[in-house]
Design an enzyme around this catalytic site. Structure first.
Site, PDB file in Angstrom:
ATOM      1  CD  GLU A 219      74.789 109.322  18.150  1.00 22.23           C
ATOM      2  OE1 GLU A 219      74.831 110.277  17.473  1.00 22.23           O
ATOM      3  OE2 GLU A 219      74.214 108.048  18.031  1.00 22.23           O
TER       4      GLU A 219
ATOM      5  CG  HIS B 142      78.225 113.548  11.302  1.00 23.92           C
ATOM      6  ND1 HIS B 142      79.797 113.712  11.908  1.00 23.92           N
ATOM      7  CD2 HIS B 142      77.350 112.906  11.792  1.00 23.92           C
ATOM      8  CE1 HIS B 142      79.473 112.493  12.949  1.00 23.92           C
ATOM      9  NE2 HIS B 142      78.056 112.294  13.068  1.00 23.92           N
TER      10      HIS B 142
ATOM     11  NE  ARG C 157      75.621 114.969  14.473  1.00 23.43           N
ATOM     12  CZ  ARG C 157      74.718 114.121  14.083  1.00 23.43           C
ATOM     13  NH1 ARG C 157      73.996 113.952  13.280  1.00 23.43           N
ATOM     14  NH2 ARG C 157      74.956 112.894  14.973  1.00 23.43           N
TER      15      ARG C 157
ATOM     16  CG  HIS D 101      75.190 113.651   8.862  1.00 22.58           C
ATOM     17  ND1 HIS D 101      75.596 112.659   8.399  1.00 22.58           N
ATOM     18  CD2 HIS D 101      74.295 113.604  10.022  1.00 22.58           C
ATOM     19  CE1 HIS D 101      74.807 111.658   9.420  1.00 22.58           C
ATOM     20  NE2 HIS D 101      74.151 112.357  10.223  1.00 22.58           N
TER      21      HIS D 101
ATOM     22  NE  ARG E 216      69.342 114.558  12.394  1.00 22.07           N
ATOM     23  CZ  ARG E 216      70.315 113.385  12.492  1.00 22.07           C
ATOM     24  NH1 ARG E 216      69.900 112.552  13.211  1.00 22.07           N
ATOM     25  NH2 ARG E 216      71.486 113.640  11.995  1.00 22.07           N
TER      26      ARG E 216
HETATM   27  C1  SIN Z   1      76.167 109.341  14.120  1.00 21.27           C
HETATM   28  O1  SIN Z   1      76.430 108.135  14.226  1.00 21.27           O
HETATM   29  O2  SIN Z   1      77.165 110.364  14.225  1.00 21.27           O
HETATM   30  C2  SIN Z   1      75.232 110.058  13.245  1.00 21.27           C
HETATM   31  C3  SIN Z   1      73.887 109.771  13.683  1.00 21.27           C
HETATM   32  C4  SIN Z   1      72.874 110.734  13.349  1.00 21.27           C
HETATM   33  O3  SIN Z   1      73.101 111.335  12.387  1.00 21.27           O
HETATM   34  O4  SIN Z   1      71.890 111.057  14.149  1.00 21.27           O
END
Ligand code: SIN
Length: 531
Positions: A121, A236, A285, A346, A381
């Protein structure tokens, strides 16, 4: 007013990943524990988590080429200079044991053990995010922990809101003031653990469940605890776009889709992340959400597109069933067309200041999970570090309560003291926070939002809804006080009037309540490990 006759050793507020982990661990120590939730155990925010748990497992050095040190580096990079490195190291290193414990409670991960499937991610330079049910990791964790809690006959008080953390005349925690639709009650407790989750509902549109109303921050502030890093509200990048001005909970479109090759495009079909960051669409992010926001402004739209068509129908349904179903509910087939997405509130990166055992600055008060500020997240985060933090810190907080227990005592519970509280209009507050305290803030906008948060009436707190409204009002004022103070841009705090990071702000901003009950910045020297 009901006063429960029993004095419990630990009252856990919240039944998400941190709360249930803590309650289960506390019970193993023989503590009398009660877990309190304002809804039902299954109805929290944990179940909304999709992506997974970021963890470097033994054996990940080879063939996966990962290490805890590399995970630490990625976390510090995402945190933009504000993480507490010692906290990062100890929490991440405790990950494998915490995941094993979760497996003993029955959680099952995709790929099977030990060949568990790993994905990437945003901000992760290695494949280290393990997941369950494709994109239903939170639901699997909730299922396992709730099942364990029920089979061990933990006492679960559902449908009870907490309106106040009660303290005795020495300032030590003595219990909880509770509210349900029938009236109020008092639960005596020697220790209280806040595991209430985040504050996404401060905003008009959020990926969070309805319960995420900032309760824990408000309870902690009123109990005299220190909070910090509240200005860092993470957006997010990809919530499902439900239409212009859509309000409330927006379905998440997990970042793991980008980890498996999906590409962000603007409305004209041009890539959004080209040339923005070396990690492209898998940048941290804050970087991705800011780039999308800029592109939406440049193209005059309120959403962008996520092209996951290369995955094909079968793979999308198998690997991302939650996202697939959410898309289907708005008539989008992600195998054939790009998914419309937009950033949404988020995650609360800051919160109630704790040490790495979950102790707050108030004797007898502990915090774990999203509500807590351990120093792991800093200004932004790293994706999927939060479920890990909830597991590790829930366990540690219970161990801290057990260790502190012999010296704790419990005086008679005082009656709830603050039954009349200032309350702002929820709808106006959410609109003001979205307009002025999202991605791209400035001093005039923050002042306008603070005026809405300050336009309160004094309301007698008689119902759970009253308690929530009062909590939202206080939590919003605290976020705004921190955001106005930080005259720079860093991590998820992006100010258009101070667009660059400033060296002098490479420190956390703490917020406490003054004598009038107003959140104000406190001395940074009060925060262990950072100032
Ligand atoms: C996501 O699945 O994109 C969110 C995961 C997260 O907020 O750590």
């Amino acid at each position: 007013m009901t006063v429960w006759e029993v004095t419990v050793d630990l009252a856990v507020v919240g039944t998400g990943v941190a709360g249930l982990t803590a309650a289960l661990r506390a019970a193993e120590f023989g503590l009398r524990v009660v877990a309190v939730t304002k809804t039902t155990v299954e109805d929290g925010n944990t179940r909304c988590a999709q992506g997974g748990i970021a963890v470097v497992l033994p054996g990940d050095q080879a063939p996966h080429g990962d290490s805890v040190d590399a995970h630490v580096v990625d976390t510090l990079t995402a945190g933009a200079g504000l993480c507490d490195e010692a906290a990062v190291r100890t929490i991440l290193a405790a990950g494998p044991a915490a995941v094993n414990e979760l497996r003993t409670h029955g959680a099952v991960f995709d790929g099977g053990w030990p060949d568990v499937h790993r994905t990437r991610e945003g901000g992760h330079r290695a494949y280290r995010v393990i997941h369950a049910g494709g994109d239903a990791t939170g639901a699997e964790i909730e299922r396992a922990l709730a099942g364990a809690a029920r089979s061990r006959q933990l006492v679960l008080l559902e449908g009870q809101s907490v309106s106040e953390v009660l303290r005795d005349e020495t300032g030590r925690v003595a219990g909880l003031a509770l509210l349900d639709e029938q009236g109020g009650g008092v639960l005596r407790a020697r220790a209280v653990l806040l595991a209430t989750g985040g504050l996404g509902q401060l905003y008009a549109a959020s990926t969070n469940a309805d319960v995420a109303t900032g309760d824990g921050v408000a309870l902690a502030l009123r109990a005299g605890a220190l909070t910090a890093d509240l200005e860092f509200v993470q957006f997010h990048p990809t919530a499902l776009y439900l239409g212009a001005g859509s309000r409330g909970r927006q379905p998440l479109v997990t970042e793991a889709i980008r980890g498996e090759g999906a590409v962000l495009l603007d409305i004209a079909g041009d890539p959004v992340m080209t040339g923005v960051h070396p990690l492209g669409g898998l940048a941290p992010r804050d970087v991705v959400a800011a780039a999308i926001t800029r592109r939406m402004a440049a193209t005059g739209t309120d959403h962008v597109l996520l092209d996951a068509t290369h995955l094909g129908s079968a793979q999308l349904r198998r690997r991302f069933p939650t996202v697939h179903a959410a898309c289907a509910s708005i008539g989008v087939d992600p195998a054939c067309e790009p998914i419309p997405v937009a950033p949404a509130a988020h995650y609360q990166c800051g919160g109630v200041v704790t040490d790495t055992s979950g102790r707050t600055t108030v004797p007898g008060l502990y915090a774990a999970g999203e509500v807590a500020r351990t120093g792991l997240h800093g200004a932004n985060r790293l994706a999927s570090n939060s479920l890990l933090e909830g597991l590790v810190m829930g366990r540690r907080a219970a161990e801290a309560v057990a260790a502190d227990f012999p010296v704790s005592r419990c005086a008679g519970p005082p009656l709830p003291s603050h039954e009349v509280r200032p309350v702002a209009d929820r709808d106006a507050l959410q609109q003001a926070m979205s307009a002025h305290a999202g991605i791209g803030r400035d001093s005039a906008g923050l002042a306008a939002a603070a005026a809405v948060a300050g336009a309160t009436t004094r309301r007698r707190i008689r119902t759970p809804h009253d308690a929530e409204d009062a909590g939202l009002t206080l939590a919003a004022a605290a976020v705004l006080a921190a955001a106005a103070t930080r005259t720079e841009s860093r991590g998820c705090h992006l100010r258009t009037d101070h667009p660059r990071p400033a060296k002098r702000w490479r420190r956390s901003i703490a917020v406490v309540l003054d004598d009038n009950g107003t959140p104000v910045p406190a001395e940074p020297a009060l925060i262990g490990g950072v100032a």
